[in-house]
Every structure is written in C-alpha cells, then in structure tokens.
Design a protein around this motif. Structure first.
Motif, short mmCIF file in Angstrom:
data_model
loop_
_atom_site.label_atom_id
_atom_site.label_comp_id
_atom_site.label_asym_id
_atom_site.label_seq_id
_atom_site.Cartn_x
_atom_site.Cartn_y
_atom_site.Cartn_z
N HIS A 271 -7.01 -8.55 -0.32
CA HIS A 271 -6.10 -8.06 -1.34
C HIS A 271 -6.26 -8.92 -2.60
N VAL A 272 -6.84 -8.33 -3.65
CA VAL A 272 -7.04 -9.04 -4.92
C VAL A 272 -5.70 -9.03 -5.66
N ASP A 273 -5.07 -10.17 -5.70
CA ASP A 273 -3.73 -10.29 -6.28
C ASP A 273 -3.61 -11.67 -6.90
N TYR A 274 -3.55 -11.75 -8.22
CA TYR A 274 -3.58 -13.05 -8.88
C TYR A 274 -2.77 -13.00 -10.17
N THR A 275 -2.62 -14.16 -10.78
CA THR A 275 -1.90 -14.27 -12.06
C THR A 275 -2.89 -14.64 -13.15
N PHE A 276 -2.86 -13.91 -14.25
CA PHE A 276 -3.73 -14.19 -15.39
C PHE A 276 -2.86 -14.42 -16.62
N GLU A 277 -2.86 -15.66 -17.08
CA GLU A 277 -2.05 -16.05 -18.25
C GLU A 277 -0.59 -15.63 -18.07
N GLY A 278 -0.08 -15.91 -16.87
CA GLY A 278 1.32 -15.69 -16.59
C GLY A 278 1.69 -14.28 -16.18
N GLU A 279 0.73 -13.37 -16.08
CA GLU A 279 1.02 -11.99 -15.72
C GLU A 279 0.29 -11.60 -14.44
N ALA A 280 0.93 -10.76 -13.65
CA ALA A 280 0.35 -10.32 -12.39
C ALA A 280 -0.84 -9.39 -12.63
N ARG A 281 -1.89 -9.60 -11.86
CA ARG A 281 -3.06 -8.74 -11.89
C ARG A 281 -3.48 -8.44 -10.45
N TRP A 282 -4.21 -7.35 -10.26
CA TRP A 282 -4.60 -6.98 -8.91
C TRP A 282 -5.82 -6.06 -8.97
N GLY A 283 -6.45 -5.87 -7.83
CA GLY A 283 -7.53 -4.90 -7.70
C GLY A 283 -6.95 -3.54 -7.36
N ALA A 284 -7.52 -2.50 -7.90
CA ALA A 284 -6.95 -1.16 -7.73
C ALA A 284 -6.88 -0.74 -6.27
N ALA A 285 -8.01 -0.79 -5.57
CA ALA A 285 -8.03 -0.28 -4.19
C ALA A 285 -7.37 -1.23 -3.21
N SER A 286 -7.58 -2.54 -3.38
CA SER A 286 -6.99 -3.47 -2.43
C SER A 286 -5.46 -3.45 -2.52
N ARG A 287 -4.91 -3.31 -3.72
CA ARG A 287 -3.45 -3.20 -3.85
C ARG A 287 -2.97 -1.88 -3.26
N TYR A 288 -3.72 -0.82 -3.56
CA TYR A 288 -3.37 0.51 -3.04
C TYR A 288 -3.30 0.48 -1.51
N LEU A 289 -4.30 -0.14 -0.87
CA LEU A 289 -4.33 -0.19 0.58
C LEU A 289 -3.29 -1.13 1.16
N SER A 290 -3.11 -2.28 0.52
CA SER A 290 -2.19 -3.28 1.06
C SER A 290 -0.75 -2.80 1.04
N GLN A 291 -0.43 -1.89 0.14
CA GLN A 291 0.95 -1.40 0.03
C GLN A 291 1.22 -0.18 0.89
N HIS A 292 0.18 0.33 1.56
CA HIS A 292 0.38 1.45 2.47
C HIS A 292 1.05 0.96 3.76
N VAL A 293 1.88 1.81 4.32
CA VAL A 293 2.54 1.49 5.60
C VAL A 293 2.08 2.49 6.64
N ASP A 294 2.32 2.16 7.89
CA ASP A 294 1.89 3.01 9.00
C ASP A 294 2.35 4.45 8.80
N GLY A 295 1.42 5.37 9.02
CA GLY A 295 1.73 6.79 8.91
C GLY A 295 1.35 7.40 7.58
N GLU A 296 1.28 6.60 6.52
CA GLU A 296 0.87 7.13 5.21
C GLU A 296 -0.63 7.41 5.22
N SER A 297 -1.04 8.41 4.44
CA SER A 297 -2.43 8.84 4.45
C SER A 297 -3.24 8.18 3.33
N VAL A 298 -4.51 7.96 3.63
CA VAL A 298 -5.46 7.39 2.68
C VAL A 298 -6.63 8.34 2.55
N PRO A 299 -7.02 8.77 1.33
CA PRO A 299 -8.19 9.65 1.16
C PRO A 299 -9.48 8.87 1.40
N ILE A 300 -10.25 9.26 2.41
CA ILE A 300 -11.44 8.48 2.78
C ILE A 300 -12.63 9.41 3.05
#
Length: 598
Positions: free
Chosen positions: A408-437
């Motif tokens: 999960h790409v999740d970091y702070t850049f000059e005091g602001e939160a930044r993240w990777g699009a797909a890794s954040r998308y996946l990390s915030q999914h919970v059991d049962g939710e669907s992922v297009p693959i």
C-alpha cells in the motif's frame, strides 16, 4: 537408460523440443502430436527425409515479418493482432519474438514491422537484449532493400519514454532501410496510438505486398486462440475474500495479502502470470483537483463517443497519481512558467525524473497555477490504465481463487497525504466487495517444464510469484530443488510469508533460503550481497541447468542483481565481464534467466 538416450533426435535438438512443449496443456500436445505425425507421413510418402530448408520454400513470395519484444505481454498481443489481421487480408505474414529471430535473415527481409516496449528508464525487454545489441553493433548489415516501421510502447511517467522504439527506428534508417511511416509511441493507454498505427501498418502492407498469384496454404504451428470471456476491456467483478496486512506493527510498510474469488468466471492462470486490476481514484484526490482548478465536477465532458461528468472522468478514466511528460509539457506551456519549460530540456533529465517520482498531478497544479477548462484538462490527462500485480498463488492449489501481495503506497509529501491509485483502492476494499480484474499471461516467466532446479531472487513484494512457484512445484511433486533469496528492511516486521517459508523448508518443498534484511545492522545488506556470498554455489547450480528468476524493482534491485550475476559468472568461469554478460544473455534466450520487473 533414459528417454533422452533412446531418442532418435540429435542431442542438440532435444532442448529445442523441450522448450517447444514447455507449458503446453494436454489438448495442445495432442494437436502437436497429430501435426508432426502428418508431416512424417507426408515425407514418408514422397520419400523425402531431407532437412526442412531443402523443401519448397513457403517464403518465396513477398512476406511481412512482424518482430516483437515484450516484457509484460502488450507488445506480443499487438504484434499477434497485426499478424492475424494481415493473414485475414490474404497477406503472407509471420510473427516472431525477438529472441527467436535469426538475425542472418535481416538481409533478406523486404517488409518488417517492429513492435517493442521500453521497460524501466530506457531498457529493452529481456527477450530483445541480444537483438538490440546486434542491431546497434558493428555486425549489423546494410538494409538498403528493407522497408520498415516501428511501434514503441512505454510509460510517459518515465523521462526516457519509448526510448528503445525510438532507438531502433533511427538505427534502421541509419542502416539504409526505408521508413514507411513515422514511429508510433504508445503510452500505457495503448489503444490511443496503437490502433491507428496498426491500421496504417496494415494498409501499407497491402500496398507493399501486391500479390498476383494465390497464396500457398500454410498450416500454422499453433493452436487456435480464443478471446476469453473476461479480459482487459471487459474485466470480471471478483469478490474480495481476504484483505490481511502481513507486515508487523513496527514496519513502515503496509503490505497486504489479498485473496479474490474467480468462482463462475472460468478464468485460468499459471504461475508467473499477472493479475490486472482496474482501480478508481480516491474521491479525496478528485475533489482536490477540482478545488485547485476551481472547476465544477458536474460539468459534462465529451471525448469521442464517451460522455461523463468531469468528476466521473477524473475518478474512473484519468490518471491523477502519476505525472507524465506530455501533461507536464502541456501544463508548462499553458502556465508560461519558464522554470517548468527548462525542466523539459535534456540537461534537466535527472531533475525531471526526481520530480516525477515525488509529485502527483495536484502538486503540479498547485505549485505552478494555470487555467484549465474541463474539456482541455480531460484531453490532456493520460487515460487511467490498469495495474498489473504478480500472482502469488498456484491455481492448482487454491482453485477458484487468486492471491496478491500488494504494498500500500501511502506517504506524506510536504505535509500532505499521498497514495498510489490501485494500492489505496485495494487496501480500502473489505470482504465481499468486488474488484474489476483480468488475467495477463506472462509466457516469459514460467517454471521449467521438467524438474530442473530453480533459483528465485525477490525483494519486498517481488517474492509474490515465488510463493506461486513453490506451491505449484510442491503440488506436482517436482523433484528439482527450490532456492529462495529474499530481502526486505527488517526481519521481525518485514519477513513476508515467514511461516509459509519455514514450513516449506521443513517439508522439503524449499531446499534453501537466504535472507537479506537491509536495516537490521549498521551496514545495509541486500539480496545482491547474499548472492555474492553464495557465488560458487549459485554458479554451480546454473552450470548444472538451474533456471534463474528475478522479481522486483527494475531500476534498482534488478539492475544491481544483474551486475552481481555478471561478477559471479566472471569470477567462477574465469572469464572477462563482457563474456560473462554474453553467457547471461544466452541464458535469457534459452528461457533459463527470466525477470518480472516493474
């Protein structure tokens, strides 16, 4: 007495047969058996037992050769598509992978298309290293009678975008070949450039190969390929079964083990393949872009046949977490900022690369203001592309599931939160939710078809495909030894799949494991240091036929490992570094040294 001893095949042909059938499923093997039986019957009937080159040549007529170099499969897919379309149009065409192409045939070629990717920051695909070296070297022939065109594939978030395609395009011209039309440079949204290029290539092939006589009938030596129900343009909605963090509390990295269901999809994969994931952007980031530019998210924007609100475009169809050179250049021109324009000069290449590694789109918009309309913004941003993850499971073990190892790409850049699009998308999914693959095959990263030893080198999430390899080898009872070399920062918090590896060692499914935890001592120790320590052992394994695999970062880890491998071979073979590198390139061509790098 072994099967090899009883074989009527010459000894030098036996490895070719093994490579041909490697990875083929039972139906394909039956088809191949019938094909060869038919060839044998025809020769027996005509009394011919001469080498194939003495038979009537099917290549006597004008022919198109499509040559491809591919790391992840995109160039291969496009090249095969062009070959199929050319054949359907009645043209004689062949599609050849770069490392299977006999360079001596270049002098005889009359029409050649090259589809080739650039990996990392200006490197050729592994299957094209030898070809690129040949073409750029002194042995390359004059090609005055050749007509050609190049389609380059790349990622414009790297400064050396499509460098290999551009290099080959210029080199063919320098060798005297005639360029039929300008080289294409396709970004990760392949279709935008690739499809028009393919259309132009097909039209030019029709004009160049004016055929008056009927074409010879040639039976292709391949099974029919069918388009799967679920693919890149039509992904499967896969329910998430498990989302588990596998790094410890003390780690500064959030690595997740994900398990997704394939039940009802019919999707199949092999160890070494990748899973494509279509993410959506975080609503927080979308609103940040809208607020920065003072644009209304409900504004309707039409591009071609697609029409969405601006908010939907940004969330589902446009790249926001990666800066690209085309958008950077467009913003520099729109802002009139001379500081940005200076960064586009060749002398500022390293500075621009560093900026691309840390800035996202919103950072550029905030620090260097410019006016954008909704329409021009969507037109300038790169389309959102799927992310590919090495599959961390063997389907023969997990059934209708697919497992991933995601950082999960999740970091702070000059005091602001930044993240990777797909890794954040996946990390915030919970059991049962669907992922297009969808499944992305990787034919160049395959287990050996026999029971040879394997050496697996991976750092961080680069260990993912090796989990699949060990599962698969254990399931099929392969007798070859499995050696894993794994690295990460800390033993106590970053030893990914520690319990599984320890159990595999205990069960004999893993023969050896060497670990490099870089920050557990004053002097940093990486996987390449462990390889040097085991140089003699590694060299002996390779000399005895082992296959070597590397998975991880293309620009740092994989390059460092390759340099160390050259040093190990040079030392223990007693040869110069140039000869050692040539031997490694030979292993690449033989399929015994494979890399899954990103």
């Amino acid at each position: 007495m072994t099967a090899a001893t009883l074989s009527p095949l010459p000894e030098d042909k036996q490895p070719l047969v093994a490579r041909l059938i490697e990875g083929l499923e039972v139906p394909a093997l039956h088809w191949l058996s019938g094909y060869l039986a038919g060839v044998a019957a025809q020769r027996q009937a005509t009394g011919k037992n001469a080498p194939a080159e003495h038979a009537p040549a099917v290549d006597a007529q004008p022919r198109l050769t499509v040559l491809y170099g591919s790391q992840t499969g995109n160039a291969k897919r496009l090249a095969e598509d062009l070959g199929r379309r050319a054949s359907a149009a009645g043209l004689a065409a062949r599609v050849v992978r770069a490392d299977s192409y006999p360079t001596r045939e270049l002098k005889q070629e009359r029409l050649l298309y090259i589809v080739i990717s650039t990996q990392g920051d200006g490197e050729p695909p592994d299957d094209s290293r030898a070809l690129v070296e040949f073409l750029t070297g002194a042995r390359a022939p004059k090609l005055d009678t050749l007509r050609y065109a190049v389609l380059g594939l790349g990622d414009s978030s790297y400064p050396n975008f499509c460098a290999i395609g551009r290099q080959l395009d210029e080199r063919f011209a320098a060798l005297g070949a005639h360029r039929l039309f300008n080289a294409g440079e396709a970004d990760v949204d392949l279709e935008t450039v690739a499809h028009p290029w393919l259309e132009q290539a097909l039209q030019q092939a029709r004009e160049q190969l004016k055929i008056s006589a009927p074409l010879a009938t040639v039976t292709p030596l391949r099974t029919a390929r069918t388009t799967p129900t679920w693919h890149r343009e039509q992904p499967f909605a896969s329910p998430l079964l498990l989302n588990q963090r596998i790094t410890g509390r003390g780690s500064d990295r959030d690595v997740r083990h994900l398990e997704l269901s394939l039940e009802g999809s019919g999707l199949r994969y092999a160890p070494g393949d990748a899973l494509g994931v279509w993410p959506t952007q975080s609503p927080v980031l979308v609103e940040a872009v809208l607020n920065t530019l003072r644009l209304d998210g409900e504004t309707v924007v039409r591009v071609g046949d697609d029409e969405h609100t601006l908010r939907t475009w940004l969330a589902e169809h446009r790249e926001l977490t990666q800066l690209t050179r085309p958008f950077f250049a467009a913003h520099a021109e729109r802002s009139g900022d001379t500081r940005l324009q200076a960064l586009l000069l060749p002398a500022a290449r390293d500075t621009l690369a560093e900026l691309f590694s840390s800035w996202q789109v919103v950072d550029l918009l905030r620090r260097h203001p410019a006016d954008w309309s909704a329409q021009t913004l969507i037109g300038a941003l790169r389309p959102l592309a799927p992310r590919l993850y090495s599959i961390a499971s063997s389907q023969s073990v997990v059934g209708d599931e697919v497992h991933l190892t995601v950082s999960h790409v999740d970091y702070t850049f000059e005091g602001e939160a930044r993240w990777g699009a797909a890794s954040r998308y996946l990390s915030q999914h919970v059991d049962g939710e669907s992922v297009p693959i969808f499944i992305e095959a990787n034919d160049r990263f395959r287990l050996p078809g026999d029971d040879r030893d394997i050496v697996m080198i991976g750092a961080g999430t680069g260990v993912a495909p090796f989990r699949a390899f060990v599962q698969e080898r254990a399931e099929r009872g392969a007798s070859g030894r499995n050696w894993l070399v794994f690295g990460n920062p800390h033993f106590h918090s970053d030893f990914l799949y520690q319990v599984e590896w320890q159990q595999a060692l205990k069960n004999g499914q893993l023969s050896r494991i060497d670990l490099a935890f870089s920050r557990d001592q004053a002097e940093k120790r990486y996987v390449q240091h462990r390889l040097l320590e085991q140089g003699r052992r590694l060299y002996d394994w390779l000399e005895n036929g082992a296959h070597l695999y590397v998975c991880g970062d293309a620009n740092r880890m994989a390059k460092d490992v390759h340099k160390v491998l050259i040093a190990i071979v040079a030392e223990h073979a007693g040869c110069a570094a140039e000869d050692a590198e040539a031997r490694l390139n030979q292993l690449i061509q033989q399929g015994r040294y494979a890399r899954d790098v990103y």
